[in-house]
Design an enzyme around this catalytic site. Sequence first.
Site, PDB file in Angstrom:
ATOM      1  N   HIS A  80       0.770  -1.270  -0.338  1.00 13.48           N
ATOM      2  CA  HIS A  80      -0.054   0.049   0.147  1.00 13.48           C
ATOM      3  C   HIS A  80       0.569   1.411  -0.198  1.00 13.48           C
ATOM      4  O   HIS A  80       0.841   2.486   0.580  1.00 13.48           O
ATOM      5  CB  HIS A  80      -1.054  -0.263   1.370  1.00 13.48           C
ATOM      6  CG  HIS A  80      -1.738  -1.057   1.500  1.00 13.48           C
ATOM      7  ND1 HIS A  80      -1.665  -2.506   1.657  1.00 13.48           N
ATOM      8  CD2 HIS A  80      -3.083  -1.066   1.234  1.00 13.48           C
ATOM      9  CE1 HIS A  80      -2.569  -3.162   1.466  1.00 13.48           C
ATOM     10  NE2 HIS A  80      -3.443  -2.477   1.040  1.00 13.48           N
ATOM     11  N   HIS A 124     -14.594  -2.364   0.147  1.00  8.75           N
ATOM     12  CA  HIS A 124     -14.527  -1.560   0.358  1.00  8.75           C
ATOM     13  C   HIS A 124     -14.177  -0.274  -0.210  1.00  8.75           C
ATOM     14  O   HIS A 124     -13.196  -0.534  -1.502  1.00  8.75           O
ATOM     15  CB  HIS A 124     -13.928  -1.601   1.479  1.00  8.75           C
ATOM     16  CG  HIS A 124     -12.153  -2.518   1.034  1.00  8.75           C
ATOM     17  ND1 HIS A 124     -12.263  -3.390   0.476  1.00  8.75           N
ATOM     18  CD2 HIS A 124     -10.713  -1.817   1.326  1.00  8.75           C
ATOM     19  CE1 HIS A 124     -10.585  -3.423   0.453  1.00  8.75           C
ATOM     20  NE2 HIS A 124      -9.708  -2.281   0.841  1.00  8.75           N
ATOM     21  N   GLU A 152      -9.522  -5.112  -4.792  1.00 10.66           N
ATOM     22  CA  GLU A 152      -8.254  -6.044  -4.055  1.00 10.66           C
ATOM     23  C   GLU A 152      -8.556  -7.929  -3.836  1.00 10.66           C
ATOM     24  O   GLU A 152      -7.755  -8.754  -4.005  1.00 10.66           O
ATOM     25  CB  GLU A 152      -7.975  -5.793  -2.607  1.00 10.66           C
ATOM     26  CG  GLU A 152      -6.829  -4.535  -2.518  1.00 10.66           C
ATOM     27  CD  GLU A 152      -7.266  -4.383  -1.336  1.00 10.66           C
ATOM     28  OE1 GLU A 152      -6.450  -3.365  -0.116  1.00 10.66           O
ATOM     29  OE2 GLU A 152      -7.963  -4.861  -0.240  1.00 10.66           O
TER      30      GLU A 152
HETATM   31  C1  DHB Z   1      -8.296   0.180   4.976  1.00 11.28           C
HETATM   32  C2  DHB Z   1      -7.053  -0.294   4.299  1.00 11.28           C
HETATM   33  C3  DHB Z   1      -7.167  -1.629   3.404  1.00 11.28           C
HETATM   34  O1  DHB Z   1      -5.398  -1.436   2.988  1.00 11.28           O
HETATM   35  C4  DHB Z   1      -7.351  -2.585   3.037  1.00 11.28           C
HETATM   36  O2  DHB Z   1      -7.667  -3.588   2.186  1.00 11.28           O
HETATM   37  C5  DHB Z   1      -9.100  -2.186   4.307  1.00 11.28           C
HETATM   38  C6  DHB Z   1      -9.271  -0.927   4.489  1.00 11.28           C
HETATM   39  C7  DHB Z   1      -8.232   0.899   6.311  1.00 11.28           C
HETATM   40  O3  DHB Z   1      -7.409   1.886   6.261  1.00 11.28           O
HETATM   41  O4  DHB Z   1      -9.129   1.162   6.944  1.00 11.28           O
HETATM   42 FE    FE Z   2      -5.851  -3.622   1.611  1.00 10.22          FE
END
Ligand code: DHB
Ligand code: FE
Length: 285
Positions: free
Chosen positions: A60, A194, A241
């Site tokens: 990330h 998400h 993802e």
């Molecule tokens: C968050 C970050 C991520 O990489 C993910 O896959 C899900 C949630 C977050 O920052 O909340």
């Molecule tokens: Fe992630």
Amino acid sequence: MSARISASVYTSHVPAIGAAIDQGNTESPYWEPLFAGYTKSREWIADNTPDAIVLVYNDHGNAFSPDLIPTFTIGLAASFPVADEGWGPRPVPDVAGHPELAAHIAQSVIQQDFDLTIANELQVDHGLTVPLSLMFGQPDAWPCPVIPVAVNVIQYPVPSGRRCLELGKAIRRAVEDFDDNLEVQIWGTGGMSHQLQGPRAGLINAEWDNVFLDRIIADPEDLAEVPHIEYVREAGSEGIELVMWLVGRGAMSDLDGGPAPEELHRFYHVAASNTAVGHLVLINS
Ligand code: DHB
Ligand code: FE
């Protein structure tokens, strides 16, 4: 006797899950139902610890940046340090690699026409360490070597679901061609629905997520045809993802004429922080 893929494990990697473990909050009313969903898998893996894990995840913006965006990277190092994502590195062990198997997979998969990037040094972030924590808890050392396979799902263009499934098939062929009697698991991580940004931040699509779980179990070849735009529209910008789960699924032997895998465990939970959490364990028969 050669190495073989014994099972595939799939899980979300939400950073707040790692923080809950690190801060001792797993029994709190908010977190207890989430961690309960992993109990069966944790008991199973304690009795079925593999000799190595090929862990498919995404970085990330910690090890990589917009300066360098490899689509698929394999880690060949003997050890992978835990990245500092802004709050200090997570208090978890460094991750031991398996340089011999990793180098063999790189050789074999590149000869199968997948252009992997080789990482001889690589810091690993929550995408890799949170799945390890979910499955293994808080040991002093991770119980087996891990070969990181990082997939770019951060900066477009990202690889298709089809490409990810085919990479999994190539990894399985590579593992089965390794001249040592090793039991290897492959893990696909990230997702489920998400979106962390913009007007749709907080989007959860439980119906789509559960159909994804049905399809990855029963018909991954068909699921591999789902285009990026559907992931993003239905599962949110970070829902993309989920293509990484197809790498793990591609490595199961039913996609090369073997029997269907056994479904050991399936779990879905909303919410963890801003995301839906999915988890699945498939065992090669
Ligand atoms: C968050 C970050 C991520 O990489 C993910 O896959 C899900 C949630 C977050 O920052 O909340
Ligand atoms: Fe992630």
